[in-house]
Motif scaffolding. Structure first.
Motif: not given
Length: 760
Positions: A407-433
């Motif tokens: 219950m304390l673990q994400r499904h994937g490690l960060y490097p894999a999550r990052r690639k998945t999120q890049e595809k899912a979120l389609a943000l530019p680098f230096l995103p603003t928020t």
């Protein structure tokens, strides 16, 4: 004069109805002149001295009152004014004083950070090369004489010279803390001599750093400093420590030769046994037996047992009863809480009531039988609290028992999550928020007050909030922000809002405490087991997302911060209470993801704040606090991006724990420290993404695009463009719309310029 049997280390400054807050904000906005502000301050000091004197506090404190911060007061007193404020010598004008705290058009504010492990922020002294230290203020003497003119003898309070030096920062390698201490000690000697001449019999000299792990240099600082101070004609000194255990520093404290020593026996009751085991004829003792940082009644019978032990070893004539620390961290008066649940109210005590407890316990020094009736009443109240069926819930305990490692673990490690999120979120680098909240205007506060008072019906209030949310979304779209927020117009406070929707919490009407400057918070009270009966934020997050094709963040407060910024039940370990909150936030995270929210921010600004003062206690705390964050966040799929936010903290010592939190993106306060905090992330090669704040929202000053660009360029020296986010350093609720529009538009424009230059 005999040694006073009752003492107090400090009283809340803002006033029972936040009079100082409104006077300060009126002065800053130009609606009130300096004379009016100082008049309000004088009225509050008078009121507080008279209240404490009437309660039976023999020598109330003076110089504990401040227009902004007691550490900043010492900066002004000692002439430690940074060059950028162009001070020409002599008494520090209010304009310069507030510029140091809040910034000005020509100079950014001084850094703020947390006062030990509290939610109070102090202004960090800066020690520059060539700084000309001089006694520029007689505030401590003036306050003492002001009280004396009312017929009230006080005990002036001074932040001790060693703690002042240890809490400040040299700005240059050529400046040493040793040289600063040597420069200011003659000024302290002069202040003490002036207080002696004014008639003060005792001075409270606060050295809370004695409860930290001290290196050899710091220990030598104490020995040298107090050898000098004891060599001048001065009042008797009450060496005051709080928030922790003197432990191995007890002998050091005793060796300093002060006539009195205050011990925090709430946080560290073992100190009394350590002292009595020495069998010495030591200093007068101030026993901190009343919790100055929480709202629960004192267990009087237990406190009397401690008093009896101290009297047996040192004699009744050497014992004083006091709160554990300044009551600055407590609300003012429980008598103002007319709508609080009567049963839970009976378990509580605010600053005014804590003074009554101090005086009551002092009566027991002459014999426990003198307060027999009060002890019996107190025992009945404590028993009713422990046995109340409102405190414990079996279903909550069952969920705690079911927590396991997965219950304390994400499904994937960060490097894999990052690639998945890049595809899912389609943000530019230096995103603003932004960090979350947008200005809580007068109109927003009026509408909320009208809704609470029943003057605005539910449908009308919801329609108002929808209009404010849409206006906020449209502005963010026009400004060009990449990840939007809904603005949080429905929220009064980032902790109180959630506590109101969780079981196990109650709320006060006037339980305000100072956080910094005029900023007050009204912490919820956790009295029982915590659970979430229904979704808390899904409605407003999904509404905002329905208005735009841009990503909208779901905004939550993390379990450790909810814990730290509440008054917490003291009948079970804090870790267990935090787990209960984490399970409630976990349920909310899961519901947000199911509702289509792809970016979720769980703010944890208080993780560093909660760090114990002693390193030996860090591993246990960091283990359970980080586990609670992971318990709250690890329920989501890899494509859902988890953000967290931290501010006004020193991260160097806890970087391993921050890495272990495993948030996809962390945003941190960096503008006041000129990106200094990034050094810690650089040293550990922080693997995930970071948004170092480029805009100081705690100052009304709007930075130029050039300043923001300089900060971004500095950040890019230690971070890759793929790691870097661009954002303010905190939420925008305290700012006005006009400055927010200018600042965020400039921020986005700057980010796009830097982005383009990196792509060229």
């Amino acid at each position: 004069m005999a040694f006073p049997k009752t003492g107090n280390l400090g009283f809340p400054r803002m006033g029972a109805h936040r009079e100082l807050k409104f006077a300060l904000e009126g002065f800053w906005s130009g609606k009130q002149d300096e004379a009016s502000l100082l008049s309000v301050a004088r009225q509050l000091r008078t009121e507080h001295w008279k209240l404490q004197h009437a309660a039976g506090i023999t020598t109330p404190p003076s110089n504990d009152f401040s227009l902004y911060d007691h550490v900043l007061d010492m900066v002004a007193t000692l002439g430690a004014i940074p060059k950028r404020y162009a001070h020409q010598g002599g008494p520090v004008p209010l304009a310069t004083y507030f510029a140091m705290a809040r910034g000005s058009a020509n100079a950014p504010a001084m850094e703020m950070t947390k006062w030990f492990d509290t939610n109070y922020h102090y202004v960090v002294p800066e020690f520059e090369p060539g700084m000309k230290y001089a006694l520029l203020s007689a505030k401590v003497v003036d306050d003492y004489l002001e009280a004396k003119s009312l017929g009230i003898e006080t005990r002036p309070v001074l932040l001790g010279p060693v703690s002042f030096v240890l809490l400040g920062k040299p700005t240059d390698n050529n400046v040493t803390r040793t040289s600063v201490l040597e420069a200011i000690l003659p000024l302290y000697s002069t202040l003490l001599s002036q207080l002696q001449a004014a008639g003060a019999e005792w001075v409270q000299i606060d050295e809370p750093c004695l409860c930290l792990d001290l290196n050899d240099e710091a220990r030598l600082f104490y020995q040298k400093a107090y050898a000098i101070l004891r060599g001048v004609v001065s009042p008797k000194l009450m060496l005051t420590t709080y928030f922790g255990d003197l432990a191995e520093n007890l002998d050091l404290a005793l060796s300093l030769g002060t006539e009195g020593l205050h011990l925090d026996l709430v946080r560290a009751p073992q100190q009394l046994e350590a002292l009595t085991s020495k069998e010495i004829n030591g200093p007068h003792l101030s026993l901190g037996l009343i919790d100055g940082r929480n709202v629960w009644r004192t267990d009087l019978d237990h406190a009397v047992t401690q008093i009896e032990s101290a009297v047996a070893h040192f004699g009744a004539d050497k014992i004083q009863i006091a709160p554990s620390c300044s009551l600055l961290h407590s609300p003012v008066d429980l008598d103002l809480e007319h709508s609080l649940d009567p049963e839970i109210r009976s378990w509580m005590a605010f600053a005014k009531q804590k003074l009554d407890e101090v005086v009551l316990l002092a009566r027991s020094i002459g014999g426990k039988d003198k307060i027999a009736a009060e002890l019996q009443t107190n025992a009945k109240i404590l028993t009713s609290r422990r046995s109340s069926p409102r405190i414990h819930r079996e279903e909550v305990q069952q969920r705690l028992d079911a927590i396991d490692s997965p219950m304390l673990q994400r499904h994937g490690l960060y490097p894999a999550r990052r690639k998945t999120q890049e595809k899912a979120l389609a943000l530019p680098f230096l995103p603003t928020t932004t960090i979350g909240s947008f200005p809580q205007t007068t109109e927003v506060r009026k509408a909320r007050a009208a809704s609470r008072a029943g003057k605005l019906d539910a449908a009308a209030y919801e329609n108002f909030l929808r209009q404010e949310t849409e206006r906020c979304i449209r502005f963010q779209e026009s400004a060009g922000l990449d990840v939007l927020v809904h603005g949080e117009f429905e929220r009064n406070d980032m902790v109180e809002y959630f506590g109101e929707q969780l079981e196990g919490f109650v709320f006060t009407s006037n339980g305000w405490v100072q956080s910094y400057g005029s900023r007050c918070v009204k912490p919820p009270v956790i009295f029982g087991d915590v659970f979430r009966p229904q979704a808390m934020t899904v409605q407003w997050s999904t509404y905002a997302q329905s208005l735009t094709s841009s990503l909208v963040k779901g905004m939550l407060t993390g379990p450790v911060t909810i814990l730290q910024w509440s008054f917490v039940r003291d009948d079970q370990p804090r870790a267990q209470t935090c787990q209960q909150i984490a399970l409630a936030i976990r349920d909310e995270v899961q519901d947000l993801e199911a509702a289509g929210i792809k970016v979720i921010q769980i703010d944890e600004p208080a993780i560093r704040e909660g760090l114990p003062l002693r390193r030996a206690d860090w591993p246990v705390y960091l283990a359970w606090s980080v586990d609670c964050f992971r318990l709250a966040t690890s329920v989501v799929r890899d494509e859902t991006q988890i953000h967290t936010h931290m501010c006004y903290s020193e991260f160097n010592d806890i970087m391993d724990a921050i890495v272990r939190m495993d948030a996809d993106v962390i945003s941190i306060e960096c503008s006041r420290s000129r990106m200094e905090l990034l050094d810690a992330f650089h040293r550990v090669r922080y693997p995930n993404e970071i948004g170092p704040g480029v805009y100081d929202i705690h100052s009304p000053r709007i930075p130029s695009g050039k300043e923001m660009e300089d900060l971004l360029r500095k950040a890019l020296e230690v971070l890759t463009p793929q790691q870097l986010w661009v954002n303010p350093d905190c939420g925008l609720k305290t700012r006005g719309w006009e400055e927010v529009r200018h600042a965020l538009t400039a921020m986005v424009h700057t980010a796009k310029q830097v982005r383009a230059s990196l792509s060229a």
